[in-house]
Design a protein around this motif. Structure first.
Motif, PDB file in Angstrom:
ATOM      1  N   TYR A   8       0.702  -1.209   0.034  1.00 13.30           N
ATOM      2  CA  TYR A   8       0.029   0.103  -0.154  1.00 13.30           C
ATOM      3  C   TYR A   8       0.980   1.158   0.031  1.00 13.30           C
ATOM      4  CZ  TYR A   8      -3.749  -3.168   0.990  1.00 13.30           C
ATOM      5  OH  TYR A   8      -4.580  -4.135   1.136  1.00 13.30           O
ATOM      6  N   GLN A   9       0.507   2.050  -0.932  1.00 17.00           N
ATOM      7  CA  GLN A   9       1.252   3.220  -1.044  1.00 17.00           C
ATOM      8  C   GLN A   9       0.442   4.648  -0.532  1.00 17.00           C
ATOM      9  OE1 GLN A   9       2.859   4.798  -4.831  1.00 17.00           O
ATOM     10  NE2 GLN A   9       4.821   5.093  -4.036  1.00 17.00           N
ATOM     11  N   CYS A  10       1.360   5.324   0.492  1.00 12.18           N
ATOM     12  CA  CYS A  10       0.889   6.383   0.772  1.00 12.18           C
ATOM     13  C   CYS A  10       0.888   7.664  -0.567  1.00 12.18           C
ATOM     14  CB  CYS A  10       1.857   7.420   1.753  1.00 12.18           C
ATOM     15  SG  CYS A  10       1.271   8.968   2.470  1.00 12.18           S
ATOM     16  N   LEU A  11      -0.340   8.355  -0.656  1.00 12.50           N
ATOM     17  CA  LEU A  11      -0.505   9.467  -1.546  1.00 12.50           C
ATOM     18  C   LEU A  11       0.001  10.684  -1.405  1.00 12.50           C
ATOM     19  CD1 LEU A  11      -4.175   8.288  -2.512  1.00 12.50           C
ATOM     20  CD2 LEU A  11      -2.353   7.888  -4.145  1.00 12.50           C
ATOM     21  N   ASN A  12       0.594  10.710  -0.293  1.00 13.08           N
ATOM     22  CA  ASN A  12       1.082  12.237   0.308  1.00 13.08           C
ATOM     23  C   ASN A  12       2.677  12.122   0.392  1.00 13.08           C
ATOM     24  OD1 ASN A  12      -1.560  13.466   0.628  1.00 13.08           O
ATOM     25  ND2 ASN A  12      -1.811  12.675   2.428  1.00 13.08           N
ATOM     26  N   CYS A  13       3.069  11.060   0.263  1.00  9.20           N
ATOM     27  CA  CYS A  13       4.619  10.931   0.489  1.00  9.20           C
ATOM     28  C   CYS A  13       5.370   9.751  -0.147  1.00  9.20           C
ATOM     29  CB  CYS A  13       5.292  10.862   1.915  1.00  9.20           C
ATOM     30  SG  CYS A  13       4.832   9.358   2.775  1.00  9.20           S
ATOM     31  N   GLU A  14       4.421   8.958  -0.888  1.00 14.66           N
ATOM     32  CA  GLU A  14       4.981   7.607  -1.526  1.00 14.66           C
ATOM     33  C   GLU A  14       5.566   6.670  -0.855  1.00 14.66           C
ATOM     34  OE1 GLU A  14       6.834   9.006  -5.359  1.00 14.66           O
ATOM     35  OE2 GLU A  14       5.051  10.101  -5.904  1.00 14.66           O
TER      36      GLU A  14
END
Lengths: 58, 415
Positions: A8-14
């Protein structure tokens, strides 16, 4: 043997949470599923909540 | 409060950005926010010179970064675009020590991680309960039928109280907190030969007062506030006074000023786009989206700065080691390639959470979720009380390139 672990990847910092790896430095064992992360879990890089993560395609 | 040395007559002299040579456009011009042309300036630069160099500014030569794509590119490469104060720091004014915001990894990550427990959902929920109580109290006691300054009577007291909770600061002294915030924020004063000295004195006083509270925390049981966490931490219990003061400046600005301005912007959008808020009244699950769109539309943080650590290229421009790079987040938030019809307020945007008002990457705003929470609570309580709020005069905006802020927004409230 593959356990079909997801990422799962954070959309705010990758930042990527990899279920296979967990986060041992934060006492999250390898193999910990996304849905089993604590309700208090936030992105360790930027502090975003789970709603700002997206499932990465294999 | 710092307007004594600034002339409001200057705002009328700001030209339409399409009437000046491109090479003369300096987005750090403190008059731009009050000129009425801010978005037009961003629009022109994005269209014609999105990575835009200006040689001659009050802050020296610098590159402006204005598209969403380029902002994200810069923020995705902190190894090339440094925030460290030893390289110039994270603001257009050189050298400000602002805690971990003006550090690179690994120190930045280490310090940020130390304070992360403040922002876990359960702690936010705890703080939110105190915020809601104070919000209700303030809204109920507002005058009805007569004009008052929403900034002074609502935005500032609410965020000041939140900051006092964060710092476990004595409530009977909390009036000094917005003073410290304003002086920390005012980078234009920082660059002034006279006001710069006054600013330095005030921030040093702030550092001394908060250090006393911090020192007391070392012998007390931690209670989940910033100073307790620092005092009992492995990595931040022994900061130099200069570093401590810088961190406190970060807290008083990030924990106060930005949210205050979102709370005032909320009033503007509720009036300008009433049909959007009718949707929210009918479906309260839309409150969070409405707050995100408010923050995108307004973008309280005007800029962040980085310094290039190695020669690089960005969208066809050659940046040299040592170059100053300024990120204009509001421009990115009005980039039509990402947010169609950006000046329109649309809570149903698919990407309503993808704005860059809080930045991006490792330096994304530490207190973002706390800021969002405060504005969510304010909107909920305005609606719970059924308040009708009308602006009574045009807003007076803050006269600085650091924030998109408000000095005054006169309103009249009715039940």
């Amino acid at each position: 043997m593959s356990e079909n672990y997801k990422k799962y990847q954070c959309l705010n910092c990758e930042f990527v949470y990899d279920e296979a790896e967990g986060m041992p430095d934060f006492d999250i064992a390898p193999g910990t599923r996304w849905e089993d992360l604590s309700d208090d879990w936030i992105c360790p890089v930027c502090g975003s909540e789970k709603q700002d993560f997206e499932l990465l395609d294999e | 409060m710092n307007s004594a040395f600034k002339s409001t007559a200057e705002y009328d002299s700001v030209p339409n950005p399409f009437d000046v040579p491109l090479s003369h456009i300096d987005l750090s011009d403190h008059r731009i926010p009050n000129s009425g042309f801010q978005l037009e300036y961003y629009k022109r630069i994005r269209a014609e010179d999105p990575v835009h160099f200006i040689e001659d500014s009050k802050f020296g030569p610098y590159w402006s970064i204005t598209t969403y794509k380029d902002l994200q590119e810069v923020e995705n490469h902190p190894e090339i675009y440094s925030s460290d104060w030893t390289n110039g720091g994270c603001l257009i004014l050189d050298g400000m020590k602002l805690g971990f915001m003006a550090m690179d990894d690994p120190r930045h990550a280490q310090q940020r991680m130390t304070l992360m427990p403040l922002m876990v959902p359960s702690n936010l929920h705890r703080m939110g309960e105190a915020v809601r109580e104070r919000t209700r109290e303030i809204l109920k006691n507002l005058p009805r039928g007569e004009a008052f300054n929403w900034v002074d009577e609502v935005s500032m007291p609410l965020t000041t109280r939140m900051l006092a909770i964060l710092l476990d600061f004595p409530f009977d002294e909390e009036k000094i907190l917005p003073v410290w915030t304003e002086w920390s924020t005012d980078v234009d004063a920082g660059a002034h030969p006279i006001w710069g000295k006054r600013r330095k004195e005030i921030l040093e006083d702030m550092g001394v007062r908060l250090r006393k509270l911090f020192n007391a925390k070392k012998t007390q049981e931690p209670v989940g506030d910033v100073l307790s966490i620092l005092a009992h931490s492995e990595h931040m219990s022994d900061l130099s006074q200069e570093e401590f003061q810088g961190l406190m400046s970060l807290i008083v600005v990030g924990g106060n000023d930005t949210t205050r301005n979102s709370m005032t912007a909320l009033i503007q959008v509720m009036e300008k786009f009433p049909e959007q808020f009718d949707k929210v009244r009918e479906d309260r699950s839309l409150v969070a989206a409405a707050v995100q769109e408010t923050i995108r539309w307004w973008s309280p943080v005007a800029h962040q700065r980085r310094t290039v650590t190695q020669d690089t290229e960005l969208s066809g421009k050659q940046l040299k080691k040592g170059d100053k790079v300024v990120l204009w987040f509001k421009s990115g938030n009005h980039d039509t390639s990402v947010f169609p019809d950006p000046e329109n307020f649309d809570i149903l945007r698919d990407n309503v959470r993808r704005h860059m008002a809080f930045g991006f990457g490792i330096h994304r705003c530490f207190g973002a979720r706390l800021g969002e929470l405060q504005v969510v609570i304010l909107l909920e309580e305005i609606m719970n009380l059924g308040l009708k709020i009308k602006t009574a005069a045009p807003a007076v905006r803050s006269d600085t390139c650091m924030i998109n802020g408000f000095e005054e927004q006169l309103v009249v409230v009715e039940d």
